[in-house]
Design an enzyme around this catalytic site. Structure first.
Site, short mmCIF file in Angstrom:
data_model
loop_
_atom_site.label_atom_id
_atom_site.label_comp_id
_atom_site.label_asym_id
_atom_site.label_seq_id
_atom_site.Cartn_x
_atom_site.Cartn_y
_atom_site.Cartn_z
N SER A 1 17.75 10.92 -5.60
CA SER A 1 19.02 10.41 -5.09
C SER A 1 19.26 9.05 -5.76
CB SER A 1 18.90 10.20 -3.58
OG SER A 1 19.97 9.43 -3.08
N TYR B 1 14.46 7.65 4.21
CA TYR B 1 15.07 8.39 3.09
C TYR B 1 14.89 7.61 1.78
CZ TYR B 1 18.69 11.15 0.68
OH TYR B 1 19.37 11.97 -0.20
P1 NAD Z 1 22.06 20.34 2.87
O1 NAD Z 1 21.81 19.88 4.26
O2 NAD Z 1 23.38 20.95 2.51
O3 NAD Z 1 20.93 21.35 2.40
C1 NAD Z 1 19.58 21.10 2.65
C2 NAD Z 1 18.80 22.36 2.40
O4 NAD Z 1 17.44 22.09 2.71
C3 NAD Z 1 19.22 23.54 3.29
O5 NAD Z 1 19.09 24.74 2.58
C4 NAD Z 1 18.19 23.49 4.42
O6 NAD Z 1 17.98 24.72 5.07
C5 NAD Z 1 16.97 23.06 3.63
N1 NAD Z 1 15.91 22.49 4.46
C6 NAD Z 1 15.99 21.46 5.34
N2 NAD Z 1 14.78 21.27 5.91
C7 NAD Z 1 13.96 22.20 5.38
C8 NAD Z 1 12.59 22.50 5.57
N3 NAD Z 1 11.82 21.84 6.44
N4 NAD Z 1 12.07 23.53 4.87
C9 NAD Z 1 12.84 24.25 4.00
N5 NAD Z 1 14.12 23.98 3.78
C10 NAD Z 1 14.67 22.97 4.46
O7 NAD Z 1 21.77 19.07 1.95
P2 NAD Z 1 22.21 18.67 0.46
O8 NAD Z 1 23.21 17.58 0.58
O9 NAD Z 1 22.55 19.87 -0.34
O10 NAD Z 1 20.88 17.98 -0.04
C11 NAD Z 1 19.99 18.60 -0.95
C12 NAD Z 1 19.13 17.54 -1.60
O11 NAD Z 1 19.96 16.64 -2.33
C13 NAD Z 1 18.34 16.68 -0.61
O12 NAD Z 1 17.04 16.43 -1.13
C14 NAD Z 1 19.15 15.41 -0.55
O13 NAD Z 1 18.36 14.30 -0.18
C15 NAD Z 1 19.63 15.31 -1.98
N6 NAD Z 1 20.81 14.47 -2.15
C16 NAD Z 1 21.99 14.78 -1.53
C17 NAD Z 1 23.09 13.96 -1.73
C18 NAD Z 1 24.42 14.27 -1.11
O14 NAD Z 1 25.32 13.42 -1.20
N7 NAD Z 1 24.61 15.44 -0.49
C19 NAD Z 1 22.99 12.82 -2.53
C20 NAD Z 1 21.77 12.53 -3.13
C21 NAD Z 1 20.70 13.37 -2.94
#
Ligand code: NAD
Length: 260
Positions: free
Chosen positions: A142, A155
């Site tokens: 991130s 985080y």
């Molecule tokens: P999201 O909530 O849409 O998806 C998260 C996914 O992780 C889902 O499929 C969920 O079922 C799965 N998950 C959660 N806990 C779990 C566990 N214990 N075991 C297995 N699967 C699990 O989130 P997102 O926004 O798509 O985020 C995905 C990644 O991107 C994360 O690592 C997040 O930190 C990173 N990220 C997101 C953003 C953003 O703005 N959305 C920005 C930077 C980084």
């Protein structure tokens, strides 16, 4: 890495992981999905992706906070496809609170899912990748792996840790054909961010609209969310032959956030 490979994408039943899984499948790679959700909806995603792309789409419901389940997921992927060539560590969760009020169990949960799961999955896929001298590991960190924001201690700590892990793995594998990189997205509008908007509104005493304008996108100079497709295409590039000399990098995809 241009021919057909097998990829494992953690946290791919939603958001960024699902976008990456789709991009890999459309590029002709077999994919194992992972993540939580309603079993019928996940089966529908699997079917839909396999139909649209003609690749094999498997699924593991392994919980990324449980090391034994992560090792089992990798074994299942290896048995199913014969090998795992691409690992995308993407599963992640968020919780927002001042550090002195941050619940201990939330700290443990975020560190285990957002950081330790990457270690356990990498450890499990590496013997196969080293043996075949072939592999791509991309960790979804991130912008918060590079800079901090208040109220996100667990985080930010976990994502900084992911970048440290990425660099270490890259150095250990530098003389092999296995690369390990991190991508550092700014804000992407996914269910995880919807949750943060609600939490931040509470923490700041603002409306959700004010949080999007003045808190969330305040740090992103291009003033728009990163699109899922933009991010997925960057990950696909890191998995390509063209990226063979890129390893140990933490690539910002953040509209200029970390240029400040
Ligand atoms: P999201 O909530 O849409 O998806 C998260 C996914 O992780 C889902 O499929 C969920 O079922 C799965 N998950 C959660 N806990 C779990 C566990 N214990 N075991 C297995 N699967 C699990 O989130 P997102 O926004 O798509 O985020 C995905 C990644 O991107 C994360 O690592 C997040 O930190 C990173 N990220 C997101 C953003 C953003 O703005 N959305 C920005 C930077 C980084």
């Amino acid at each position: 890495m241009t021919e057909r490979n097998s990829a494992l994408v953690t946290g791919s039943t939603s958001g960024i992981g699902w976008a990456i899984a789709q991009a890999l499948a459309h590029a002709g790679h077999d994919v194992m999905l992972n993540g939580f959700g309603d079993p019928a909806s996940i089966a529908a995603l699997q079917h839909q992706l396999a139909e649209a792309t003609g690749v094999q789409v498997a699924y593991s419901g392994a919980d990324m906070s449980r090391p034994a389940e992560i090792a089992r997921m990798v074994r299942e992927a290896e048995e199913h496809f014969g090998h795992v060539d691409i690992l995308i560590n993407n599963a992640g969760v968020q919780f927002v609170a001042p550090v002195d009020e941050f619940p201990d169990d939330k700290w443990e949960q975020i560190v285990s899912i957002n950081l330790s799961s990457n270690f356990h999955a990498i450890k499990a896929v590496l013997p196969g990748m080293k043996q075949r001298n072939r592999g791509r590991i991309v960790n979804v960190a991130s912008a918060h792996g590079l800079v901090a924001s208040p109220f996100k201690s667990a985080y930010v700590a976990a994502k900084h840790g992911v970048i440290g892990l990425t660099k270490t793995v890259a150095l250990e594998l530098a003389e092999t054909a296995v690369t390990c990189n991190a991508v550092c997205p700014g804000y992407v509008l996914t269910p995880l961010v919807h949750g943060q908007i609600k939490d931040q509104a509470k923490a700041h005493g603002m409306s959700e609209e004010e949080v999007v304008r003045h808190v969330i996108l305040a740090s992103q100079p291009n003033k728009r969310f990163v699109s899922l497709d933009e991010l997925a295409q960057v990950v696909l590039f890191l998995c390509s032959d063209a990226a063979a000399s890129i390893t140990g990098s933490a690539l910002p995809v953040d509209g200029g956030w970390t240029a400040r």
